[in-house]
Design a protein around this motif. Structure first.
Motif, PDB file in Angstrom:
ATOM      1  N   GLU A 197       0.894  -1.228   0.051  1.00 51.23           N
ATOM      2  CA  GLU A 197       0.209  -0.041   0.122  1.00 51.23           C
ATOM      3  C   GLU A 197       0.717   1.273   0.040  1.00 51.23           C
ATOM      4  O   GLU A 197       0.583   1.971  -0.599  1.00 51.23           O
ATOM      5  N   ARG A 198       2.068   1.202   0.962  1.00 47.44           N
ATOM      6  CA  ARG A 198       3.023   2.328   0.694  1.00 47.44           C
ATOM      7  C   ARG A 198       3.663   2.543  -0.466  1.00 47.44           C
ATOM      8  O   ARG A 198       3.608   3.715  -1.128  1.00 47.44           O
ATOM      9  N   GLU A 199       3.852   1.610  -1.291  1.00 48.26           N
ATOM     10  CA  GLU A 199       4.634   1.289  -2.506  1.00 48.26           C
ATOM     11  C   GLU A 199       3.478   2.212  -3.557  1.00 48.26           C
ATOM     12  O   GLU A 199       3.862   2.836  -4.285  1.00 48.26           O
ATOM     13  N   ILE A 200       2.132   1.614  -3.461  1.00 41.33           N
ATOM     14  CA  ILE A 200       1.091   2.106  -4.414  1.00 41.33           C
ATOM     15  C   ILE A 200       0.907   3.509  -4.048  1.00 41.33           C
ATOM     16  O   ILE A 200       0.925   4.355  -5.172  1.00 41.33           O
ATOM     17  N   ASP A 201       0.928   4.142  -2.744  1.00 39.88           N
ATOM     18  CA  ASP A 201       0.746   5.506  -2.670  1.00 39.88           C
ATOM     19  C   ASP A 201       1.985   6.433  -3.006  1.00 39.88           C
ATOM     20  O   ASP A 201       1.839   7.348  -3.716  1.00 39.88           O
ATOM     21  N   LYS A 202       3.176   5.781  -2.975  1.00 38.74           N
ATOM     22  CA  LYS A 202       4.379   6.490  -3.624  1.00 38.74           C
ATOM     23  C   LYS A 202       4.260   6.667  -5.040  1.00 38.74           C
ATOM     24  O   LYS A 202       4.566   7.429  -5.724  1.00 38.74           O
ATOM     25  N   CYS A 203       3.805   5.431  -5.561  1.00 38.13           N
ATOM     26  CA  CYS A 203       3.474   5.661  -7.321  1.00 38.13           C
ATOM     27  C   CYS A 203       2.501   6.511  -7.640  1.00 38.13           C
ATOM     28  O   CYS A 203       2.684   7.174  -8.621  1.00 38.13           O
ATOM     29  N   ARG A 204       1.467   6.589  -6.818  1.00 38.03           N
ATOM     30  CA  ARG A 204       0.395   7.687  -7.120  1.00 38.03           C
ATOM     31  C   ARG A 204       0.791   9.034  -7.110  1.00 38.03           C
ATOM     32  O   ARG A 204       0.205   9.878  -7.436  1.00 38.03           O
ATOM     33  N   GLN A 205       1.625   9.241  -5.840  1.00 38.26           N
ATOM     34  CA  GLN A 205       2.103  10.390  -5.516  1.00 38.26           C
ATOM     35  C   GLN A 205       3.508  10.879  -6.434  1.00 38.26           C
ATOM     36  O   GLN A 205       3.630  12.088  -6.293  1.00 38.26           O
ATOM     37  N   PHE A 206       3.976  10.049  -7.340  1.00 40.53           N
ATOM     38  CA  PHE A 206       5.094  10.343  -8.097  1.00 40.53           C
ATOM     39  C   PHE A 206       4.550  11.272  -9.291  1.00 40.53           C
ATOM     40  O   PHE A 206       3.690  11.201  -9.792  1.00 40.53           O
ATOM     41  N   ALA A 207       5.163  12.500  -9.231  1.00 41.71           N
ATOM     42  CA  ALA A 207       5.073  13.356 -10.286  1.00 41.71           C
ATOM     43  C   ALA A 207       5.913  13.172 -11.348  1.00 41.71           C
ATOM     44  O   ALA A 207       6.886  13.621 -11.319  1.00 41.71           O
ATOM     45  N   SER A 208       5.353  12.716 -12.298  1.00 39.63           N
ATOM     46  CA  SER A 208       6.162  12.636 -13.484  1.00 39.63           C
ATOM     47  C   SER A 208       6.210  13.670 -14.610  1.00 39.63           C
ATOM     48  O   SER A 208       4.962  14.456 -14.426  1.00 39.63           O
ATOM     49  N   ILE A 209       7.057  13.854 -15.151  1.00 40.22           N
ATOM     50  CA  ILE A 209       7.203  15.088 -16.467  1.00 40.22           C
ATOM     51  C   ILE A 209       5.781  14.860 -17.447  1.00 40.22           C
ATOM     52  O   ILE A 209       5.347  15.828 -17.757  1.00 40.22           O
ATOM     53  N   TYR A 210       5.457  13.586 -17.540  1.00 46.77           N
ATOM     54  CA  TYR A 210       4.449  13.454 -18.561  1.00 46.77           C
ATOM     55  C   TYR A 210       3.137  14.093 -18.400  1.00 46.77           C
ATOM     56  O   TYR A 210       2.582  14.531 -19.080  1.00 46.77           O
ATOM     57  N   GLN A 211       3.107  14.345 -17.008  1.00 48.41           N
ATOM     58  CA  GLN A 211       1.712  15.006 -16.529  1.00 48.41           C
ATOM     59  C   GLN A 211       1.622  16.375 -16.678  1.00 48.41           C
ATOM     60  O   GLN A 211       0.730  17.057 -16.834  1.00 48.41           O
TER      61      GLN A 211
END
Length: 196
Positions: free
Chosen positions: A85-99
């Motif tokens: 769940e922590r890893e999923i949260d990290k992935c969801r919060q990851f701000a990629s340049i593509y955004q």
């Protein structure tokens, strides 16, 4: 278990009867034999009770061990779940340049992109759709950059050509002026050395 307790109670009651005043006049040898039989019966019941207690303790220990193993497995799964769940949260919060990349709108993508990049299977898969939109955006930007470079080189070439034309015209004007100022040398004198 209840039968054993009843048997013990009966054996103890018979022993009490043997020591009661009612049996004082009975034959002591017969009473001794009877008492020995009752004590042997009590010992057998006691052994059986101890064996049953050991068996129940063993069964309880095995059940406790199994329950501890299950609890440990549950704790491991809960730990793994929290980690994921922590890893999923990290992935969801990851701000990629593509955004932050301005992309063609979905409608523009559907109109302009090649057919294989916008098929039904792609449009129904959000992840693949985003990958295809990003790839299309990159290809379009590269194409645009190539066009810009090509226009820049064409403009530079046109500029060089016009400067060459200006130089050619200036050279022609200078040649014309030189011809006007310097009289032409007659053809017969060209091979004779110039006196020095």
């Amino acid at each position: 278990m209840a039968d054993r307790a009843v048997s013990e109670d009966i054996a103890i009651e018979h022993l009490r009867e043997l020591v009661s005043p009612a049996f004082l006049d009975n034959d002591t040898t017969a009473m001794h034999i009877r008492a020995s039989a009752l004590v042997a019966r009590l010992k057998a019941l006691n052994r059986n009770a101890n064996a049953a207690t050991r068996a129940h303790k063993q069964a309880t220990a095995e059940a406790r061990h199994e329950m501890d193993q299950t609890h440990l497995g549950l704790q491991n799964l809960l730990y793994e779940k929290r980690h994921l769940e922590r890893e999923i949260d990290k992935c969801r919060q990851f701000a990629s340049i593509y955004q932050d990349v301005p992309l063609y709108s979905l409608d523009e993508f559907k109109q302009l992109a090649p057919l294989e990049a916008r098929g039904d299977d792609v449009l129904n898969n959000p992840h693949q759709l985003m990958l295809n939109r990003l790839s299309f955006e990159l290809a379009e930007r590269q194409r645009s950059e190539l066009l810009k470079q090509s226009k820049s080189k064409l403009a530079t070439m046109d500029s060089v050509k016009s400067q060459i034309d200006i130089l050619m015209k200036a050279a022609a004007d200078i040649q014309k002026r030189v011809d006007e100022l310097v009289p032409p040398i007659p053809p017969s004198n060209r091979n004779t050395p110039i006196p020095g």
